[in-house]
Structures are given as structure tokens and as C-alpha cells.
Write an enzyme that holds these catalytic residues in place. Structure first.
Site, mmCIF file in Angstrom:
data_model
loop_
_atom_site.group_PDB
_atom_site.id
_atom_site.type_symbol
_atom_site.label_atom_id
_atom_site.label_comp_id
_atom_site.label_asym_id
_atom_site.label_seq_id
_atom_site.Cartn_x
_atom_site.Cartn_y
_atom_site.Cartn_z
ATOM 1 N N GLY A 252 28.336 -29.504 14.305
ATOM 2 C CA GLY A 252 29.232 -30.604 14.699
ATOM 3 C C GLY A 252 29.519 -30.734 16.181
ATOM 4 N N SER A 253 28.624 -30.211 17.056
ATOM 5 C CA SER A 253 28.926 -30.327 18.486
ATOM 6 C C SER A 253 28.825 -31.777 18.965
ATOM 7 C CB SER A 253 28.010 -29.417 19.317
ATOM 8 O OG SER A 253 26.681 -29.867 19.271
ATOM 9 N N ILE B 120 18.503 -37.434 3.853
ATOM 10 C CA ILE B 120 17.893 -38.716 4.198
ATOM 11 C C ILE B 120 18.567 -39.823 3.387
ATOM 12 C CG2 ILE B 120 15.736 -40.061 4.142
ATOM 13 C CD1 ILE B 120 14.275 -37.415 4.704
ATOM 14 N N ASN C 277 21.294 -42.731 14.806
ATOM 15 C CA ASN C 277 21.004 -41.301 14.644
ATOM 16 C C ASN C 277 20.637 -40.715 15.997
ATOM 17 O OD1 ASN C 277 20.373 -38.803 13.338
ATOM 18 N ND2 ASN C 277 18.190 -39.321 13.452
ATOM 19 N N HIS D 42 18.299 -37.724 17.689
ATOM 20 C CA HIS D 42 17.169 -36.869 17.321
ATOM 21 C C HIS D 42 16.738 -36.049 18.546
ATOM 22 C CE1 HIS D 42 13.692 -35.670 14.999
ATOM 23 N NE2 HIS D 42 12.965 -35.866 16.077
ATOM 24 N N ASP E 231 13.163 -41.449 11.320
ATOM 25 C CA ASP E 231 13.114 -41.340 12.785
ATOM 26 C C ASP E 231 12.249 -42.425 13.444
ATOM 27 O OD1 ASP E 231 14.732 -39.076 12.583
ATOM 28 O OD2 ASP E 231 13.028 -37.702 12.496
ATOM 29 N N GLU F 148 22.343 -34.245 24.804
ATOM 30 C CA GLU F 148 22.729 -35.068 23.633
ATOM 31 C C GLU F 148 24.204 -35.466 23.717
ATOM 32 O OE1 GLU F 148 21.784 -33.631 19.707
ATOM 33 O OE2 GLU F 148 19.885 -32.815 20.368
HETATM 34 C C1 GRF Z 1 21.255 -32.077 17.102
HETATM 35 O O1 GRF Z 1 20.276 -31.400 17.813
HETATM 36 C C2 GRF Z 1 20.778 -33.457 16.701
HETATM 37 O O2 GRF Z 1 19.885 -34.016 17.606
HETATM 38 C C3 GRF Z 1 20.061 -33.178 15.395
HETATM 39 O O3 GRF Z 1 20.832 -32.187 14.773
HETATM 40 C C4 GRF Z 1 21.527 -31.429 15.750
HETATM 41 C C5 GRF Z 1 22.988 -31.470 15.383
HETATM 42 O O4 GRF Z 1 23.764 -30.615 16.172
HETATM 43 N N1 GRF Z 1 19.886 -34.385 14.627
HETATM 44 P P1 GRF Z 1 25.339 -30.634 16.070
HETATM 45 O O5 GRF Z 1 25.684 -30.393 14.602
HETATM 46 O O6 GRF Z 1 25.829 -31.973 16.518
HETATM 47 O O7 GRF Z 1 25.836 -29.531 16.932
#
Ligand code: GRF
Length: 195
Positions: free
Chosen positions: A19-20, A96, A111, A113, A149, A178
Site C-alpha cells: 500500500g505504499s 484481474i 493502474n 505498472h 496492461d 511511482e
Molecule cells: C507497485 O510496484 C505497482 O507498480 C504494482 O504493484 C506495486 C504495488 O506497491 N502494480 P504498493 O502496494 O503500492 O507499495
């Protein structure tokens, strides 16, 4: 699509684990200029660490039992409607979504990725870029369509891969970008869409 007048945009974040990205979006939603409100979190996993962030920030959350996918998706749709959700952001959601769900929700789904799509769809992206000796990798925010994706790309950010990088160091670097990329992509998407 309903035009938003005066109210913030309701966003539901779907998670499965750490959940970061959820946390970075919660932080972003609290800054003054932000027009977004995270009003719901959905997880398919009751042990998701991310649920702690929802609790701490008093955001409504639901854990959905995914043993029967069809029922799980119907339940989620009910929560989304009840909470007037305008946009779904998938953030590490490991299920999915069916094309039926995407069609019935009728509103956009984004999403994030961990690769420079269209390269490296699916799982284990960092392992594959290292194996292929790529010079760059990165992260992508895209619209979700029934094809995995593959929806329209909203925003991407690159990271240089060093010879010394491992799957773990790369995962760390990409995750860091991200956290800035997702809020920026939502902003960009909102400016261009009729939401
Ligand atoms: C991230 O790397 C995102 O790109 C992928 O899953 C991971 C989730 O990380 N889809 P977090 O749970 O948000 O820390």
C-alpha cells in the site's frame, strides 16, 4: 458522464499488499490544490499492510473475499455506487478485473505498472529488464481495459539502470518514482477528461 460541480472527485483505491502507492495518494489528496478525495479502499487481502493507512486516515475500507470472483465483483460494484466513486485507481491490486466489471462500472479505471509499457506487461518486470540488460526502466500509469496492461498510457517516468543494479535495488528506485508519478498522472488525466 456526470460533471463534477464544486465537490471533490471521489477515488477508490484497490490494493492487495504493502500500500505504499495508497499512502502517497492519501498524502497527495491532503494538499491544498488537490481536487481528489480518497473515500474508499478495497482490498482482496485482509492482511494488506495498506489497510493500516486507510484506518489511520479514517478512510472507509472493505476487504473482499475473492474465492468467488463474480460475487466479489458484484459486491465491489455495490460499494462503489454507494460511495459515489468517480474513479478507481489500482495500486498493486493482484486480481484481474473482468470485462463485465469494467463495462458495468462505466467510469475510468487507472493502474500503475512498474515498467515502461508496452514493454514488460505482467509480473516480475524488474527481473526481466535486468535479464535483458536494458538501459532504462520505469513506471507507467495507464487506463485499464479488458486486455492486461494495454490501455491508453497517461504518464510514464524513466529510471536509468546501472550495472550494479539488482532486482531489489531497481524495485526500490522504481517505487520511489511511482509515488510521484501516480498523483501527477491523475492530475493530467483529470485535466483532459470530462470528470
Ligand atoms: C507497485 O510496484 C505497482 O507498480 C504494482 O504493484 C506495486 C504495488 O506497491 N502494480 P504498493 O502496494 O503500492 O507499495
Amino acid at each position: 458522464m456526470e460533471q463534477l460541480t464544486g465537490r471533490n472527485l471521489n477515488i477508490c483505491i484497490f490494493i492487495s499488499g504493502r500500500g505504499s502507492n495508497l499512502l502517497s495518494l492519501i498524502k497527495y489528496s491532503k494538499i491544498k490544490k488537490s481536487k481528489i478525495k480518497i473515500n474508499l479502499v478495497i482490498s482482496n487481502n485482509k492482511f494488506s499492510k495498506g489497510l493500516e493507512f486507510a484506518k489511520k486516515n479514517k478512510i472507509k475500507y472493505h476487504v473482499i473475499n475473492y474465492s468467488k470472483k463474480k460475487q466479489a465483483e458484484l459486491k465491489i460494484l455495490r460499494y462503489l455506487i454507494k460511495n459515489k466513486v468517480d474513479l478507481i485507481c489500482l495500486a498493486g491490486f493482484m486480481k484481474i478485473l473482468s470485462s463485465d466489471f469494467i463495462r458495468k462500472f462505466k467510469k475510468p479505471i487507472l493502474n500503475i505498472h512498474p515498467s515502461l509499457l508496452p514493454k514488460y506487461k505482467g509480473l516480475n518486470t524488474h527481473r526481466r529488464v535486468i535479464k535483458n540488460k536494458d538501459k532504462f526502466t520505469g513506471a507507467t500509469v495507464h487506463l485499464v481495459t479488458p486486455k492486461l496492461d494495454s490501455g491508453k498510457i497517461i504518464l510514464q517516468k524513466k529510471v536509468r539502470i546501472l550495472k550494479s543494479d539488482t532486482e531489489q535495488t531497481l524495485a526500490k528506485k522504481v517505487l520511489k518514482i511511482e509515488h510521484k508519478l501516480y498523483p501527477a498522472a491523475i492530475e493530467k488525466f483529470l485535466k483532459k477528461s470530462s470528470l
